[in-house]
Design a protein around this motif. Sequence first.
Motif, short mmCIF file in Angstrom:
data_model
loop_
_atom_site.label_atom_id
_atom_site.label_comp_id
_atom_site.label_asym_id
_atom_site.label_seq_id
_atom_site.Cartn_x
_atom_site.Cartn_y
_atom_site.Cartn_z
N THR A 187 45.48 37.63 43.99
CA THR A 187 44.39 36.77 44.45
C THR A 187 43.18 36.95 43.54
OG1 THR A 187 43.48 38.46 45.93
CG2 THR A 187 45.11 36.96 46.86
N LEU A 188 42.35 35.93 43.53
CA LEU A 188 41.08 35.99 42.82
C LEU A 188 39.98 35.77 43.86
CD1 LEU A 188 39.77 36.22 39.97
CD2 LEU A 188 39.67 33.74 39.96
N VAL A 189 39.14 36.76 44.05
CA VAL A 189 38.06 36.68 45.04
C VAL A 189 36.76 36.36 44.32
CG1 VAL A 189 36.77 37.92 46.81
CG2 VAL A 189 39.21 38.34 46.53
N VAL A 190 36.10 35.28 44.72
CA VAL A 190 34.83 34.88 44.13
C VAL A 190 33.77 34.91 45.23
CG1 VAL A 190 33.58 33.09 42.87
CG2 VAL A 190 36.05 33.39 42.51
N ALA B 207 36.45 39.16 41.32
CA ALA B 207 37.37 40.29 41.20
C ALA B 207 38.80 39.82 41.45
CB ALA B 207 37.01 41.40 42.19
N ALA B 208 39.73 40.41 40.72
CA ALA B 208 41.15 40.13 40.92
C ALA B 208 41.74 41.23 41.79
CB ALA B 208 41.88 40.07 39.58
N GLY B 209 42.62 40.85 42.69
CA GLY B 209 43.24 41.82 43.58
C GLY B 209 44.68 41.45 43.86
N ARG B 210 45.43 42.42 44.38
CA ARG B 210 46.82 42.19 44.75
C ARG B 210 47.01 42.59 46.20
NH1 ARG B 210 51.29 43.95 40.62
NH2 ARG B 210 50.51 42.00 39.74
N THR C 229 32.77 46.93 47.96
CA THR C 229 32.07 45.81 47.35
C THR C 229 32.38 44.57 48.19
OG1 THR C 229 33.91 45.18 45.94
CG2 THR C 229 32.38 46.84 45.06
N PRO C 230 31.58 43.51 48.07
CA PRO C 230 31.91 42.28 48.81
C PRO C 230 33.32 41.77 48.51
CG PRO C 230 29.67 42.16 47.97
CD PRO C 230 30.28 43.41 47.38
N ALA C 231 33.77 41.91 47.25
CA ALA C 231 35.11 41.45 46.89
C ALA C 231 36.18 42.30 47.58
CB ALA C 231 35.30 41.49 45.38
N GLU C 232 35.98 43.61 47.63
CA GLU C 232 36.93 44.49 48.31
C GLU C 232 36.99 44.17 49.80
OE1 GLU C 232 36.50 48.42 45.40
OE2 GLU C 232 35.23 48.20 47.17
#
Length: 233
Positions: free
Chosen positions: A208-211, A221-224, A186-189
């Motif tokens: 992190t929070l990716v917008v 999406a939230a990620g670590r 996905t774009p966020a990934e």
Amino acid sequence: SRPRAAQPPVYRRQMVVGINLGSQAAVVASADGAILRNEDGGVRTSSIVAFTAAERKLGEAAGGSQAKDRVCSVPRLGLLKHSALADAAVARHWPFPRSEHASGLSQLAVPGFGDQSGVALLGALLGKLRSTSGASAGSPVALSLPPCAAAGASPEEAEASRRFAKAALADAAAVGGWGEVVALPTPAEAAGEALARKYPRGEAAVDTLVVDVGHSCAFVAAGRLHPPAKEGA
């Protein structure tokens, strides 16, 4: 005789072109992260297909065509089911009659060109991106997969839409002359991976929070981000 032990899979390093496929424009990057230019020297290629009396135009070449002759948001046409586009605002602006293709996608009846399926049009656009990138036929590619689920969809419906879009995108990549699709983030990934590579972490993980704010929708999406694994770990 004793059964043979299963052999571990063998992985090979590949030089992969990456494409961020947006509803309004696409961006192409080489394996080393450099943004590749289109035929006009720009860094973005419009996700547009246009038809004139004599030819079909793709990308930037289609941008100057009159609105009545062009189809915008080609990725949505090539990735979403026909039923999902029934009430989509973008579909109301497509200038050609639309019907359901055998694949479940939409197809457009274009005078002088016949029925044009969503996969065929998206494949033509991906072929144009391959040409301007300089990649040879059969080159592997990584494609970001735009959000595919309708607003309010359940997790099961969202996953079904994603599977459908992944299969359609692989078909479109083949139409465009690409080889193996090695990744469909996905774009966020994809953004999270880029952050991890550009800003390597120390010993601690960072949340992190990716917008991803697009022309037609925003994806959050939230990620670590974890520190890179040590050799031998």
